[in-house]
Every structure is written in structure tokens, then in C-alpha cells.
Enzyme design. Structure first.
Site, PDB file in Angstrom:
ATOM      1  N   LEU A 199      70.154  32.495  64.258  1.00 35.65           N
ATOM      2  CA  LEU A 199      71.237  31.353  64.318  1.00 35.65           C
ATOM      3  C   LEU A 199      72.571  31.883  63.975  1.00 35.65           C
ATOM      4  O   LEU A 199      73.512  31.404  64.449  1.00 35.65           O
ATOM      5  CB  LEU A 199      70.522  30.113  63.484  1.00 35.65           C
ATOM      6  N   GLY A 238      74.877  34.215  57.537  1.00 37.84           N
ATOM      7  CA  GLY A 238      75.508  33.514  56.463  1.00 37.84           C
ATOM      8  C   GLY A 238      75.956  34.588  55.314  1.00 37.84           C
ATOM      9  O   GLY A 238      75.668  35.800  55.407  1.00 37.84           O
ATOM     10  N   ASP A 242      82.342  27.260  47.700  1.00 38.93           N
ATOM     11  CA  ASP A 242      82.639  27.862  48.819  1.00 38.93           C
ATOM     12  C   ASP A 242      82.625  26.806  50.022  1.00 38.93           C
ATOM     13  O   ASP A 242      82.047  26.883  51.093  1.00 38.93           O
ATOM     14  CB  ASP A 242      81.419  28.817  49.377  1.00 38.93           C
TER      15      ASP A 242
END
Length: 877
Positions: free
Chosen positions: A575, A578, A692
Site C-alpha cells: 500500500l 511509511g 510527525d
């Protein structure tokens, strides 16, 4: 899907009706406490005729205050004029013994209105406990907000403990505490307790809720009316004895809502819970209020989440009698919907009179061992202990009574292991009740006025390692057993300051000088033997304890690595990449999930991973990505999240997603993200700093609802490929708080800065860093500040919106964003302030223009719509 039960109609003789009406005036099952009124005082409420009494007899701490005079309006209920606040102690409790005790079912209600009683102008936020378990959090938006928390609970003991726990966000207080005895055969569920979510009186024309005397159980029925719905009503009484036991009041059941247009075929009620894992019980009350001609009928089918309720094929409300449909097993999910669909032969549309929804609250924490509770309560009574000793002595964890320490082991009740009653004004002899505290390890009775001899039984407490009896008026000879235990090193004994106490036969008749005696331990072979034995036992205990601690945190959410491989179909579909590793698509029990495989280079160790998961498993909010499970097997670590397949806010702002967000949609997404961060800061204990915050960490679902992702991870993991970077400086250039970055210390205000930058992106559609600009104007906050100083709001707002935005609101939101992105933390807003500003702006945006949405939306998250399209919902069967 839970099954529904249908309660049939049963008619009663008229004398039973009279009996019920008489009982409606009976308050024998009520306990009504107005917190803060003078001791021994009472009064009858003018509207309800309920007798309210002082709280002084139920609490041992706190201070009494009146609310600010400017809030003491004529229409304000008298119970909110005074409050009791608790500025001292982390936990303060009310102990109430209702007329019927253990095994009886009660509706327990607490109510709060701040009213600026302390002249600080800052409404508090604190936790509410029922017994040893968290009931709910209490958050008040302002001085006039009235918060009501209600729970249905079957008592486990004869007393009810309602406790307020300080979260260091303002002083806890209480305005009203009410208990209402219910019938044990209603609201029967497998859950320990039911927290009220919503209770609606549909079609009510007034503004005030119906309650006692109309409702014999004093439930609050909040009026609710939907636009474009027809109100049906009758002046006749709806028979309250229709034998389903719930007995919704006649005044509630005498009104109903129905579609105004006869061509409307169905009513749909739906809501999105803040947490998809919440479990709900739903009760729908019906009564026909129109006398239909013989050639007309009203019948319909009822669906819950597109499945028909398991009764007959169609439901026909009874004239002037109450029927209740209720879910037998709880339902959950991100979207809850029930539909009333008109039957084929029906000549009249569906109706609804009232709805109740409850959320389960599994009370899993155990109270203190009953033997220990009985013992400590006898000690309290015997010595008239003047401490805040109410509620449970040990629980909840972290909040024991003052002077009490406890041991906590999994699946076992807490035990009292230490009692410190020094400087407590104790008089009389040392009572034998102490011997019943069998796990006791430390006992401090020093600096009191205790008299008599030191009892032998203290030496029989098997785990006692410290005994302090200094500075009392004890007499006689110190028991030989205590002296022996002191000499062999198994007991640290202090008895100094007792002039008439002899520590040996030689001083039996000799007055000792007033000095401190600390009996030294004797270094002997026997002592060494016991010491070695103790060390071996301690080492074995720690080893066992460690083996327990390294097991799975929650076996229900723990998955083996082989299961992760199966869920992802051998990591077939990536997907995304990260900051902490790759994210894979998976299917778990038929549901789509996203699995984040933490890179081996990013992991800081199992302890950090365990602490992170333990924290994340407790975080639940509608605007935060839900953690479903986890894996830690060898060097393989994974986190399983709910799947959000509509991309990120970054996709929309960058143009990767071709859809253009409207002004209202941008405000809603910003509010969602702000609410998620606000929960991390204020709703979690300890607070979580995201560190973040950026558009790519804000996921958007198919309903354009925003959810914050990757919260908490930056505390325990370094970014992949950046292993030399300190975990304290996790973040993304452009979004990093410059003040905290320079000091490498992050706080909630760091997230506020990052959110301000994101909000500026949402408003402008511009990148954070512009390489084409001069050095001083590269950052988005500098560019926007310059344009705003020129008064040119149109040049700030994303040109893709054209003229489809409110300039005044755009100006306000831009100022909010810049206040968040201020270089100085002192001038930044809090996330709570940001949420309040965005809520107000979104409300103004919705009321200033026609959105075209035919649904009626309440701030309660419940929505109602009507439709004539039969294809979107299941057909009757």
C-alpha cells in the site's frame, strides 16, 4: 448481528393502571443528592417534587462553592447552584448505600455544571469512576455547559462508590448525584453495565426533557424533531402497563414522527460511533397514536445494518399501547443504521415514538480483596481515621487510599501490603484487627498516642518486614517473638520514644530515657541463611514475573508471523512505504486491514515495542486509525490497522486525487484531524505527542472523514534509513516545531505547530516549502503572513475553490493557523482551542449556504433521512 426481541402487548385491568400511577409518585427507590448544600439540609424540587438532600453524609473531603452569580439564572435547576470541588488528593469518592443493595439494578446519574465557581474561568477535565472501573471522562466546554453521565448497573455490593479522579486538567467537582432503582427484568444484557448514549423523545414540541413524575424511573427523554417530518400526537393516555417492563412515559409515547410526504416509504436513522469497537444495545418504542379507519393499516419492517429484525415479516404498532423492539446481542461497527420500511400492503408510512441507545462498559478491574476491605474499614472505624478513606482502598491502580500501598497481580484482587497511620491521632491499644491483614509487609503506627502493651500477634504476620511503633505511649515488655525476628534480620523494628516500654527483662521496672531505639539486625549464620534463601526466592519470583511480562499483551489481538503472511497473502500488495517500514494490504476475517511491517533497522527493542502497543491498544477515537492487532515474533514486528482506502489528505492537496475538496469539506477534515490530536493530548494518559503531523499522516475514508495515523510510533522507533537520528527529533522538514527542534524536546505544542502548517496547506493548496521563493519566504507560514498583512485573503485561499468560500471565515481560519504555527510556543493555541474555533467556523459555513444535503445532522452524531428509493436497502422478507 444481534437478534431482536419483540415484547407483545398485554392489557391490564383498570385498577392496575391506578396502582402504577400511584407508584409513579413513590420515591422510595430514589437517592437524590445535591452536592454542596449545607449539611443536614434538604428541599423538594419545584418542578419534579423530588426530595434532594445534602452530600455531607456521603463524602469526607472537598470544599463547597456557589457558582458565579451571573450564571444563577431563574430557569437554572436548583441543583446546579452549588458544587463540591476536590482540590486535594488524586481520588475522591462518594459512598452511598441505597435502599436496596447487592444484586439490584440501578440507574446512576452524575451531573456537572462548572459555573466558574472558582473564578478561574477554565472548565476542568477529569475522570469519573464507578467503583474501581473507569465510567467515563468528564469534559466541560465552558461555564454553562451541563454534562450528564448516566449508567445502568447491577450492584455488586451494598454500597455504590462514585469517584472523581484528577487528571491535572483542573479541579474535579460534582453538582448532582442520583440513584434510581429499576426493575431487574429490564435492560437485561450480558454486559456489566450500560452507559447511556442517547435517549430521544421523537416529536416532542417542548425544549425540556420529560422525566419524573411522568417517568417513574426518572429517565431523561430529550426532545428531538427532524425537519420535514410530520408530528403525530394524541391527547389520550398511552397505556403504561403494556407489560414490557420498560414503561416509557405516556407523555413520550403520545407523540410520534412520520414522513410528511405520504410517498415516502422509509425512515432511516444512523450514526457513526467515535469508536467502531463500541458495542451498543438499542431499544425502539412504538405506539400507534392515530385511530386508523378499518380500510387503512400501518405496518412496516425494521432493519438493523441492512438485516431485518427477526420477528414477523412486518410490524404493526398497537393503538394506545407501547411495544418495544430491542437488540438482544450488542451491535458494533463504524456505521450503525436502522431503517423502518413501509410494508407492501400498508396505507400509512412508518412512525417512531422513542429511541434509547446504550453503550456497553465491561467492568473488568477487580476490587480489593474483601477480607482486606473489611479489616481496613474496621481500623478506620476503631481509630476514627480522619483521612480521605472512601471508595476502594487499592483501586483503580495508581490511586490507593492515603497511607495505603497494595500489591497487584493479574486476575487476582489487589491486596493491602502496607499501612502508614503515623501522625494520625490514634488512641487506645493496638487492635487485633491488624492480624487479619495477612499480606501486610509494612506497618507504621508511629507518632500517635497508642497505649497498652505491644501485642504478640504482630509477630505472627508472616510477611511483615517493617514495624514502626515509635513515639507512642506503649508500656510493658516487648514480645520475645518480635525481638527474635528483629535479631534474625527478618523484621526491621522501631520502638523508640516509648519511655515505659521495656526491650528486655532488665529494664522491666526501669524508666528509660526518651530516645530513639533502632534494633539492629544480628549478623549470624542463621541470618545469612535466611538472607540467601530470600535472595533465591526473590530471583525465582522475578524470573517468573519476567516470563509473564514477555508474553503477548492481549492474546485476542496477538497474531503469529505465519498468520501475518496469510493475512497479506504473502505480502502480495504494497500500500505504501511509511517512515517505519512498508505497509501491506490484508484481509482479516473478511475485513480489509493495513499491516505495517516495522523495519528491522527501525526497531528499538521489544520493551519499547511492548510499551508502544500497550498504549496504542487503549487509544480509541473516531478520528484516530484503530489498532486492530500486532505481531512480535523473533525480529518480526507488525501492527495491524483498520484499512482506509481513500488516500490521504496529502493526495487531495497535491492533486494525486483528482477530486477537489470544497471549503466545507476542508473545514470538516481539519476539524476531524484536530479532534484526533486533541484526544491524543487530553484524552490519553499519559498524553501522546504525535511528533510527525503532516497531510500524508491524515487518512481520508470514503465519507471524507479524517483519521490521524502513525501517532505514537515516533517515540519508540527511528525512521527507516535514518537510524542515526534521535527518536526525540522525529518529524518532517517544514512541519517541525523550530523551537523544540533546536532543544530536541517535544511537547503537545509541537503538534500544534505542525497542525498549523497543515491547516495553512488546506487553506492555500500550496506546498510547505517553495523552492522558487526567497529564503525568508520559502516557508508557507511566512508567505501567508505576508499576504495577510496586505489584507488580500483571496490570494491566500486555494484558487481551485474559485469564489466558493466565505471570505470572513477564511480570514479567521488563516489567523488560527498562523497562531498555531507561531515560532514561540507561548503564543500558540492549544488543540482544544483549535477544535472550538473549527467547530464554530464549520457551523457558520453550513448555516451560511445550502449544502444540498437532505440529511438532518445533530451534534450528537445521529442523522435521519427519508427516501423513496427502495433499491439502496434490503427488501422485506
Amino acid at each position: 448481528m444481534g437478534n431482536f426481541n419483540f415484547l407483545p402487548l398485554v392489557s391490564f385491568a383498570s385498577f392496575v393502571v391506578v396502582l402504577v400511577l400511584v407508584c409513579a409518585q413513590d420515591q422510595s427507590g430514589f437517592v437524590s443528592i445535591d452536592c454542596g448544600i449545607p449539611e443536614d439540609s434538604s428541599y423538594y424540587d419545584e418542578k419534579t417534587d423530588i426530595k434532594y438532600i445534602s452530600d455531607a453524609a456521603f463524602v469526607e473531603s472537598g470544599t463547597i462553592h456557589s457558582i458565579d452569580s451571573k450564571f444563577q439564572k431563574k430557569n437554572l435547576e436548583k441543583q446546579f447552584q452549588k458544587v463540591r470541588s476536590f482540590p486535594e488528593g488524586k481520588k475522591n469518592c462518594y459512598d452511598v448505600q441505597p435502599p436496596q443493595g447487592k444484586g439490584f439494578k440501578y440507574l446512576i446519574r452524575t451531573r456537572f455544571m462548572y459555573g466558574n465557581y472558582d473564578n478561574l474561568g477554565k472548565a476542568p477535565d477529569f475522570d469519573l469512576y464507578l467503583g474501581v472501573n473507569l465510567w467515563d471522562s468528564v469534559t466541560l466546554e465552558n461555564s454553562t455547559t451541563i454534562v450528564t453521565k448516566e449508567i445502568i448497573y447491577t450492584l455488586r455490593s451494598d454500597k455504590v462508590h462514585v469517584c472523581l479522579v484528577d487528571k491535572e486538567r483542573g479541579t474535579p467537582f460534582l453538582s448532582v448525584l442520583e440513584l434510581r432503582l429499576l426493575k431487574n427484568n429490564i435492560y437485561e444484557t450480558a454486559s456489566d453495565s450500560l452507559m447511556l448514549y442517547r435517549r430521544w423523545d421523537l416529536g416532542a414540541t417542548g425544549d425540556l426533557p420529560a422525566r419524573y413524575k411522568d417517568d417513574i424511573f426518572d429517565r431523561f427523554w430529550m426532545p428531538l424533531m427532524f425537519p420535514n417530518f410530520l408530528i403525530l400526537n394524541t391527547s389520550l393516555m398511552i397505556d403504561p402497563t403494556s407489560s414490557n417492563g420498560f414503561l416509557p412515559p405516556s407523555v413520550v409515547m403520545s407523540t410520534a414522527v412520520a414522513p410528511m410526504n405520504s410517498s415516502i416509504e422509509q425512515i432511516m436513522v444512523y450514526w457513526e460511533p467515535r469508536d467502531p469497537n463500541w458495542k451498543f444495545y438499542i431499544y425502539i418504542h412504538f405506539a400507534e397514536v392515530e385511530k386508523l379507519p378499518s380500510n387503512e393499516t400501518r405496518e412496516f419492517s425494521v432493519f438493523l445494518n441492512k438485516e431485518q429484525i427477526d420477528t414477523t415479516s412486518v410490524f404493526r404498532p398497537s393503538y394506545l399501547y407501547t411495544d418495544t423492539l430491542y437488540v438482544q446481542n450488542p451491535v458494533s461497527g463504524p456505521f450503525l443504521e436502522f431503517v423502518l420500511r413501509q410494508g407492501v400492503k400498508s396505507t400509512r408510512p412508518p412512525i417512531m415514538n422513542a429511541i434509547e441507545t446504550y453503550r456497553t462498559n465491561e467492568f473488568l478491574d477487580l476490587p480489593t480483596d474483601q477480607n482486606d476491605v473489611d479489616a481496613i474499614m474496621k481500623i478506620k472505624t476503631k481509630y476514627k481515621v480522619k483521612k480521605n478513606w472512601l471508595g476502594d482502598p487499592c483501586a483503580p491502580f495508581g490511586y490507593p487510599w492515603q497511607g495505603i500501598n497494595c500489591s497487584y497481580t493479574a486476575n487476582n484482587p489487589p491486596r493491602i501490603i502496607s499501612v502508614n497511620l503515623s501522625f494520625s491521632g490514634l488512641t487506645g491499644q493496638i487492635d487485633p484487627v491488624f492480624i487479619t491483614l495477612t499480606p501486610l509487609q509494612k506497618l507504621d503506627l508511629s507518632n500517635n498516642r497508642l497505649t497498652g502493651t505491644v501485642p504478640d500477634f504482630l509477630a505472627n504476620l508472616p510477611d511483615l518486614t517493617e514495624l514502626n511503633l515509635e513515639e507512642n505511649k506503649l508500656t510493658g515488655i516487648l514480645p520475645e517473638k518480635l525481638l527474635e525476628r528483629s535479631k534474625d534480620g527478618s523484621l526491621s523494628l522501631r520502638v523508640g520514644g516509648n519511655p515505659d516500654l521495656c526491650v528486655s527483662d532488665s529494664c522491666r521496672n526501669k524508666k528509660t530515657e526518651r530516645k530513639e531505639y533502632i534494633i539492629p539486625s544480628v549478623a549470624s549464620v542463621t541470618g545469612l541463611f535466611f538472607l540467601l534463601l530470600a535472595l533465591i526466592s526473590f530471583w525465582q519470583f522475578k524470573k517468573r514475573q519476567q516470563s509473564v511480562k514477555t508474553g503477548p499483551l492481549d492474546t485476542k489481538r496477538y497474531y503469529k508471523y505465519s498468520e501475518i503472511v496469510e493475512i497479506t497473502n504473502n505480502f502480495e500488495r504494497v500500500l505504501g512505504q511509511g517512515g517505519f517500514g512498508k505497509v501491506y494490504y490484508g484481509v482479516l476475517r473478511g475485513e480489509q486491514v493495513a499491516i505495517k511491517m516495522l523495519s528491522k533497522s527501525s526497531a528499538q527493542g521489544y520493551k519499547e515495542f511492548r510499551a508502544e502497543v500497550e498504549l496504542l491498544l487503549r487509544v480509541h477515537h473516531k478520528n484516530l486509525i484503530a489498532l486492530i492487532g500486532y505481531c512480535h515474533e523473533g525480529d518480526q514486528m507488525a501492527l495491524i490497522y483498520e484499512y482506509i482506502g481513500n488516500g490521504t489528505l496529502g493526495d487531495y492537496l497535491s492533486g494525486k486525487n483528482s477530486s477537489i475538496l470544497s471549503w466545507e469539506e476542508r473545514l470538516q477534515i481539519s476539524l476531524d484531524a484536530a479532534q484526533g490530536l486533541e484526544y491524543l493530548h487530553n484524552g490519553c494518559k499519559p498524553p501522546i505527542v504525535h511528533r510527525d503531523v503532516k497531510p500524508t499522516n491524515i487518512l481520508i475514508n470514503e465519507k471524507l472523514q479524517a483519521k490521524i495515523a502513525d501517532f505514537g510510533l515516533s517515540r519508540s522507533f527511528t525512521l527507516e534509513g535514518d537510524s542515526q537520528v534521535s527518536t526525540e527529533v522525529a518529524g518532517t522538514i517544514g512541519y517541525l516545531d523550530p523551537e523544540h527542534y533546536s532543544m530536541q524536546q517535544f511537547s503537545e505544542k509541537s503538534d500544534v505547530y505542525s497542525f498549523g502548517v497543515v491547516l495553512l496547506e488546506v487553506i492555500t493548496g500550496q506546498p510547505v516549502i517553495s523552492r522558487s521563493r526567497t529564503e525568508e519566504n520559502r516557508h508557507i507560514s511566512d508567505r501567508v503572513s505576508l499576504m495577510l498583512s496586505k489584507g488580500d485573503i483571496k490570494s491566500i485561499v486555494d484558487p481551485k475553490l474559485g469564489e466558493r468560500f466565505n471570505a470572513g471565515l477564511a480570514w479567521k481560519i488563516t489567523e488560527v493557523a498562523l497562531a498555531c504555527a507561531s515560532e514561540s510556543t507561548k503564543t500558540r493555541l492549544t488543540m482544544s482551542q483549535v477544535v472550538a474555533e473549527l467547530k464554530e467556523s464549520l457551523c457558520r459555513a453550513r448555516t451560511s449556504g445550502d449544502s444540498g444535503d437532505i440529511s438532518f445532522s445533530e451534534p450528537t452524531e445521529m442523522n435521519v433521512s427519508m427516501t423513496v428509493d427502495p433499491g439502496v436497502l434490503p427488501q422485506p422478507r
